[in-house]
Design an enzyme around this catalytic site. Sequence first.
Site, PDB file in Angstrom:
ATOM      1  N   TYR A  96       0.780  -1.378   0.084  1.00 24.80           N
ATOM      2  CA  TYR A  96       0.054   0.054  -0.050  1.00 24.80           C
ATOM      3  C   TYR A  96       0.814   1.273   0.028  1.00 24.80           C
ATOM      4  O   TYR A  96       0.947   2.176  -0.906  1.00 24.80           O
ATOM      5  CB  TYR A  96      -0.705   0.084   1.234  1.00 24.80           C
ATOM      6  CG  TYR A  96      -1.924   1.089   1.493  1.00 24.80           C
ATOM      7  CD1 TYR A  96      -2.995   1.363   0.513  1.00 24.80           C
ATOM      8  CD2 TYR A  96      -1.701   2.033   2.279  1.00 24.80           C
ATOM      9  CE1 TYR A  96      -3.798   2.410   0.680  1.00 24.80           C
ATOM     10  CE2 TYR A  96      -2.605   2.912   2.481  1.00 24.80           C
ATOM     11  CZ  TYR A  96      -3.715   3.356   1.775  1.00 24.80           C
ATOM     12  OH  TYR A  96      -4.488   4.105   1.649  1.00 24.80           O
ATOM     13  N   LYS A 130       1.097   4.301  -3.109  1.00 21.19           N
ATOM     14  CA  LYS A 130       0.686   5.559  -2.738  1.00 21.19           C
ATOM     15  C   LYS A 130       2.009   6.503  -2.822  1.00 21.19           C
ATOM     16  O   LYS A 130       2.009   7.439  -3.204  1.00 21.19           O
ATOM     17  CB  LYS A 130       0.098   5.727  -1.268  1.00 21.19           C
ATOM     18  CG  LYS A 130      -1.242   4.909  -1.161  1.00 21.19           C
ATOM     19  CD  LYS A 130      -2.204   5.555  -2.095  1.00 21.19           C
ATOM     20  CE  LYS A 130      -3.679   5.061  -1.731  1.00 21.19           C
ATOM     21  NZ  LYS A 130      -4.667   5.713  -2.629  1.00 21.19           N
TER      22      LYS A 130
HETATM   23  N1  LIG Z   1     -10.286   5.450   4.504  1.00 21.31           N
HETATM   24  C1  LIG Z   1      -9.328   5.834   4.979  1.00 21.31           C
HETATM   25  O1  LIG Z   1      -9.000   5.788   6.119  1.00 21.31           O
HETATM   26  C2  LIG Z   1      -8.058   6.377   3.850  1.00 21.31           C
HETATM   27  C3  LIG Z   1      -7.183   6.876   4.291  1.00 21.31           C
HETATM   28  C4  LIG Z   1      -5.863   7.135   3.501  1.00 21.31           C
HETATM   29  C5  LIG Z   1      -6.220   6.996   2.057  1.00 21.31           C
HETATM   30  N2  LIG Z   1      -7.490   6.485   1.725  1.00 21.31           N
HETATM   31  C6  LIG Z   1      -7.608   6.332   0.325  1.00 21.31           C
HETATM   32  O2  LIG Z   1      -8.912   7.167  -0.056  1.00 21.31           O
HETATM   33  C7  LIG Z   1      -9.321   6.741  -1.431  1.00 21.31           C
HETATM   34  C8  LIG Z   1     -10.641   6.328  -1.060  1.00 21.31           C
HETATM   35  O3  LIG Z   1     -10.672   5.487   0.142  1.00 21.31           O
HETATM   36  P1  LIG Z   1     -12.065   5.212   1.021  1.00 21.31           P
HETATM   37  O4  LIG Z   1     -11.734   4.425   2.324  1.00 21.31           O
HETATM   38  O5  LIG Z   1     -12.797   6.492   1.163  1.00 21.31           O
HETATM   39  O6  LIG Z   1     -12.832   4.298  -0.013  1.00 21.31           O
HETATM   40  P2  LIG Z   1     -13.511   2.852   0.160  1.00 21.31           P
HETATM   41  O7  LIG Z   1     -14.783   2.994   1.113  1.00 21.31           O
HETATM   42  O8  LIG Z   1     -12.584   1.661   0.617  1.00 21.31           O
HETATM   43  O9  LIG Z   1     -14.053   2.403  -1.232  1.00 21.31           O
HETATM   44  C9  LIG Z   1     -12.969   2.407  -2.156  1.00 21.31           C
HETATM   45  C10 LIG Z   1     -13.519   2.856  -3.463  1.00 21.31           C
HETATM   46  O10 LIG Z   1     -12.540   2.378  -4.494  1.00 21.31           O
HETATM   47  C11 LIG Z   1     -13.127   1.552  -5.683  1.00 21.31           C
HETATM   48  N3  LIG Z   1     -12.323   0.236  -6.032  1.00 21.31           N
HETATM   49  C12 LIG Z   1     -11.378  -0.415  -5.264  1.00 21.31           C
HETATM   50  N4  LIG Z   1     -10.819  -1.254  -6.022  1.00 21.31           N
HETATM   51  C13 LIG Z   1     -11.262  -1.075  -7.279  1.00 21.31           C
HETATM   52  C14 LIG Z   1     -11.200  -1.654  -8.577  1.00 21.31           C
HETATM   53  N5  LIG Z   1     -10.252  -2.756  -8.601  1.00 21.31           N
HETATM   54  N6  LIG Z   1     -11.726  -1.065  -9.671  1.00 21.31           N
HETATM   55  C15 LIG Z   1     -12.619  -0.217  -9.578  1.00 21.31           C
HETATM   56  N7  LIG Z   1     -12.784   0.526  -8.429  1.00 21.31           N
HETATM   57  C16 LIG Z   1     -12.309   0.092  -7.244  1.00 21.31           C
HETATM   58  C17 LIG Z   1     -14.290   0.683  -4.651  1.00 21.31           C
HETATM   59  O11 LIG Z   1     -15.383   0.536  -5.637  1.00 21.31           O
HETATM   60  P3  LIG Z   1     -15.925  -0.962  -6.062  1.00 21.31           P
HETATM   61  O12 LIG Z   1     -15.585  -1.807  -4.675  1.00 21.31           O
HETATM   62  O13 LIG Z   1     -17.318  -0.776  -6.429  1.00 21.31           O
HETATM   63  O14 LIG Z   1     -15.226  -1.230  -7.073  1.00 21.31           O
HETATM   64  C18 LIG Z   1     -14.754   2.196  -3.863  1.00 21.31           C
HETATM   65  O15 LIG Z   1     -15.449   2.980  -4.644  1.00 21.31           O
HETATM   66  C19 LIG Z   1      -8.454   5.461  -1.651  1.00 21.31           C
HETATM   67  O16 LIG Z   1      -7.815   5.837  -2.802  1.00 21.31           O
HETATM   68  C20 LIG Z   1      -7.828   5.135  -0.411  1.00 21.31           C
HETATM   69  O17 LIG Z   1      -6.599   4.556  -0.343  1.00 21.31           O
HETATM   70  C21 LIG Z   1      -8.314   6.108   2.566  1.00 21.31           C
END
Ligand SMILES: NC(=O)c1ccc[n+]([C@@H]2O[C@H](COP(=O)([O-])OP(=O)(O)OC[C@H]3O[C@@H](n4cnc5c(N)ncnc54)[C@H](OP(=O)(O)O)[C@@H]3O)[C@@H](O)[C@H]2O)c1
Length: 264
Positions: A159, A163
């Site tokens: 991861y 990133k």
């Molecule tokens: N949540 C956190 O604490 C956190 C912290 C730091 C960074 N981030 C980053 O912020 C962004 C959003 O994270 P989140 O936690 O809000 O999201 P999340 O709730 O985990 O949802 C992830 C999204 O990415 C899509 N996705 C994942 N794999 C995919 C694939 N192979 N093809 C197409 N779509 C895909 C999922 O859609 P489907 O499952 O429908 O495909 C979903 O819409 C990500 O880049 C994550 O790494 C999150």
Amino acid sequence: MATSGRRPIAIVTGASAGTGREIALSLGTAGYDVALLARRTAEMEAAAETIRADGGDALILTVDVRDAAALDAALDGFLAWSRGRVDVVVNAAGYTGPLSPPIGEFSIDEFDSTLATNLRAPFIVLSRLLPVMRKAGAGRVVNIGGNHGMRGRAGRSSYSASKWGLRGLTRSAALEAGPDGVTVNYVAPGPIAVPRMKANWRRLAEQRGLSEEEALKAYVADMGIPLERPSEMEDIVAMILYLVGEGGRNITGQELVVDGGATL
Ligand SMILES: NC(=O)c1ccc[n+]([C@@H]2O[C@H](COP(=O)([O-])OP(=O)(O)OC[C@H]3O[C@@H](n4cnc5c(N)ncnc54)[C@H](OP(=O)(O)O)[C@@H]3O)[C@@H](O)[C@H]2O)c1
């Protein structure tokens, strides 16, 4: 951003859940027509309906971003719908990959899958859409990274590598596209209170025999967050709206860390 009277057009990957979904909805509220891209159609349909009810247009692109050919075909569909225009690109689709095992205890396939989602997919999106923006002489790209792209963490090697790589892609794209009036930035959230994370914190509460509030406090202490709170989705969305709005016109190639100070 100024678009000569027409509705501006945005595409958001990862728009079926969590932060990406919230970003898509907020861009709709801000007056954008929005293309939503992810694997789960039904979840995107609900968000698209909200955007349409607000007077905007919305397109759903159901695709697994790890499938390069399918992603490319979806981008063809997007450009047909948008009549070859794009004002804002948000790469939010993300996958944490193997969560605890150290290097040597998870497979190369798992490493590849994380890189394909978090780094190669934004590259494919930029390969198709950055030239369109550059030709138009305007555009804003925001890549959602993470504070694990600003530091290492045991048990998060794939991861963190993905990133971190996205930062390099962001800076290089910003250098290439800057002379054509296109900005490319990287937003690095720390833990965000999305439904997926809230479920993790509930599990932590059960495992440690704590209340949910106590478990969240323990998590925040473990993560060393000076502001003693995780980010809410609004915190990330606010940064993105800033970057794509007037205030962001002279900001490019930057890493904007929204993590309560966890990486200090
Ligand atoms: N949540 C956190 O604490 C956190 C912290 C730091 C960074 N981030 C980053 O912020 C962004 C959003 O994270 P989140 O936690 O809000 O999201 P999340 O709730 O985990 O949802 C992830 C999204 O990415 C899509 N996705 C994942 N794999 C995919 C694939 N192979 N093809 C197409 N779509 C895909 C999922 O859609 P489907 O499952 O429908 O495909 C979903 O819409 C990500 O880049 C994550 O790494 C999150």
